[in-house]
Design an enzyme around this catalytic site. Sequence first.
Site, mmCIF file in Angstrom:
data_model
loop_
_atom_site.group_PDB
_atom_site.id
_atom_site.type_symbol
_atom_site.label_atom_id
_atom_site.label_comp_id
_atom_site.label_asym_id
_atom_site.label_seq_id
_atom_site.Cartn_x
_atom_site.Cartn_y
_atom_site.Cartn_z
ATOM 1 N N GLY A 46 -0.418 86.971 -13.389
ATOM 2 C CA GLY A 46 -1.719 87.628 -13.353
ATOM 3 C C GLY A 46 -2.026 88.302 -14.676
ATOM 4 O O GLY A 46 -1.113 88.757 -15.369
ATOM 5 N N GLN A 51 -6.217 93.827 -20.408
ATOM 6 C CA GLN A 51 -4.959 93.625 -21.138
ATOM 7 C C GLN A 51 -5.137 92.837 -22.429
ATOM 8 O O GLN A 51 -4.262 92.862 -23.287
ATOM 9 C CB GLN A 51 -3.951 92.889 -20.238
ATOM 10 C CG GLN A 51 -3.493 93.707 -19.049
ATOM 11 C CD GLN A 51 -2.598 92.896 -18.148
ATOM 12 O OE1 GLN A 51 -3.075 92.172 -17.277
ATOM 13 N NE2 GLN A 51 -1.289 92.973 -18.362
ATOM 14 N N CYS A 91 4.750 93.680 -15.420
ATOM 15 C CA CYS A 91 3.428 93.607 -16.048
ATOM 16 C C CYS A 91 3.587 93.056 -17.450
ATOM 17 O O CYS A 91 4.499 93.473 -18.177
ATOM 18 C CB CYS A 91 2.810 95.006 -16.102
ATOM 19 S SG CYS A 91 1.173 95.050 -16.849
ATOM 20 N N LEU A 92 2.712 92.152 -17.838
ATOM 21 C CA LEU A 92 2.780 91.580 -19.190
ATOM 22 C C LEU A 92 2.563 92.649 -20.261
ATOM 23 O O LEU A 92 2.985 92.465 -21.402
ATOM 24 C CB LEU A 92 1.749 90.453 -19.342
ATOM 25 C CG LEU A 92 2.108 89.160 -18.594
ATOM 26 C CD1 LEU A 92 0.943 88.186 -18.621
ATOM 27 C CD2 LEU A 92 3.359 88.529 -19.202
ATOM 28 N N HIS A 133 -2.745 94.928 -8.217
ATOM 29 C CA HIS A 133 -2.205 95.298 -9.535
ATOM 30 C C HIS A 133 -3.239 95.019 -10.633
ATOM 31 O O HIS A 133 -3.486 95.866 -11.496
ATOM 32 C CB HIS A 133 -0.909 94.501 -9.768
ATOM 33 C CG HIS A 133 -0.299 94.650 -11.122
ATOM 34 N ND1 HIS A 133 0.942 95.230 -11.326
ATOM 35 C CD2 HIS A 133 -0.733 94.288 -12.365
ATOM 36 C CE1 HIS A 133 1.216 95.228 -12.626
ATOM 37 N NE2 HIS A 133 0.224 94.649 -13.277
ATOM 38 N N GLU A 134 -3.842 93.829 -10.587
ATOM 39 C CA GLU A 134 -4.808 93.444 -11.628
ATOM 40 C C GLU A 134 -6.102 94.250 -11.509
ATOM 41 O O GLU A 134 -6.717 94.603 -12.528
ATOM 42 C CB GLU A 134 -5.103 91.938 -11.571
ATOM 43 C CG GLU A 134 -3.888 91.023 -11.744
ATOM 44 C CD GLU A 134 -3.039 91.322 -12.963
ATOM 45 O OE1 GLU A 134 -3.563 91.874 -13.955
ATOM 46 O OE2 GLU A 134 -1.824 91.032 -12.925
ATOM 47 N N HIS A 137 -5.826 97.457 -13.308
ATOM 48 C CA HIS A 137 -6.051 97.342 -14.769
ATOM 49 C C HIS A 137 -7.536 97.541 -15.095
ATOM 50 O O HIS A 137 -7.871 98.178 -16.098
ATOM 51 C CB HIS A 137 -5.614 95.968 -15.283
ATOM 52 C CG HIS A 137 -4.141 95.849 -15.557
ATOM 53 N ND1 HIS A 137 -3.466 96.661 -16.448
ATOM 54 C CD2 HIS A 137 -3.213 94.991 -15.068
ATOM 55 C CE1 HIS A 137 -2.194 96.308 -16.486
ATOM 56 N NE2 HIS A 137 -2.007 95.290 -15.660
HETATM 57 C C1 QAP Z 1 1.460 91.447 -12.046
HETATM 58 O O1 QAP Z 1 2.681 90.459 -13.774
HETATM 59 C C2 QAP Z 1 2.430 91.413 -10.899
HETATM 60 O O2 QAP Z 1 8.284 92.139 -17.859
HETATM 61 C C3 QAP Z 1 1.566 90.257 -12.967
HETATM 62 O O3 QAP Z 1 9.171 90.408 -19.700
HETATM 63 C C4 QAP Z 1 3.805 91.345 -11.090
HETATM 64 O O4 QAP Z 1 2.659 88.396 -14.610
HETATM 65 C C5 QAP Z 1 1.964 91.466 -9.635
HETATM 66 C C6 QAP Z 1 6.078 89.339 -17.109
HETATM 67 C C7 QAP Z 1 4.676 91.311 -10.007
HETATM 68 C C8 QAP Z 1 2.828 91.421 -8.559
HETATM 69 C C9 QAP Z 1 4.180 91.337 -8.738
HETATM 70 C C10 QAP Z 1 6.669 90.581 -17.058
HETATM 71 C C11 QAP Z 1 6.541 88.444 -18.049
HETATM 72 C C12 QAP Z 1 4.969 88.964 -16.228
HETATM 73 C C13 QAP Z 1 7.695 90.917 -17.918
HETATM 74 C C14 QAP Z 1 3.189 89.468 -14.568
HETATM 75 C C15 QAP Z 1 8.157 90.013 -18.865
HETATM 76 C C16 QAP Z 1 7.567 88.769 -18.932
HETATM 77 C C17 QAP Z 1 4.349 89.835 -15.401
HETATM 78 CO CO CO Z 2 -0.247 94.264 -15.319
#
Ligand code: QAP
Ligand code: CO
Length: 166
Positions: A46, A51, A91-92, A133-134, A137
């Site tokens: 996401g 972001q 989170c990215l 979550h999004e 943001h």
């Molecule tokens: C939000 O998060 C989310 O730490 C999206 O080193 C996450 O795409 C919603 C990511 C979990 C629900 C559950 C995170 C990639 C990606 C990192 C992501 C990383 C590389 C996170």
């Molecule tokens: Co995020």
Amino acid sequence: MAILEILNYPDPRLHTVAKPVKEVDTHIRRLIKDMAETMYAAPGIGLAATQVNQHIQLIVIDTSETKDQLLVLINPKIIARSGSQDYEEGCLSVPGIYESVTRAEKITVQALDANGTQFTLDADGLLSVCIQHEMDHLLGKVFVEYLSPLKRNRIKTKMVKLQRDR
Ligand code: QAP
Ligand code: CO
């Protein structure tokens, strides 16, 4: 297409409140493509426009195993929510950090798609967590703000050091 630069916590621009999209035009569709490419390349499930420093109400999500089910949410609104669930979120914008957050279990969301057509979606499980979550943001909120001040400050310090030493 292009890979966009992702803002890293604690960048103050992540606290900007996004404005509604007025018209789903070619500019918005280009941004959707670039955000999708950026999310898939990361890889992530996401990404909110906030972001990538675009402060409009636009989200891309793909929680499918096959990474071929792009979900685009423009001007999303949660019209119903029920239950609660804990999920280990990442989170990215906060790379390497995963912490448990409590959110609604089921939601019903209303939004526009990439064609500007309104739709309604029922979501539970990971998709529900991801949409919530999004959408945070878009309100200028990062998931670490649900954690204790102690945890949040530890993460903040770690992120500042990481960026300094890059
Ligand atoms: C939000 O998060 C989310 O730490 C999206 O080193 C996450 O795409 C919603 C990511 C979990 C629900 C559950 C995170 C990639 C990606 C990192 C992501 C990383 C590389 C996170
Ligand atoms: Co995020």
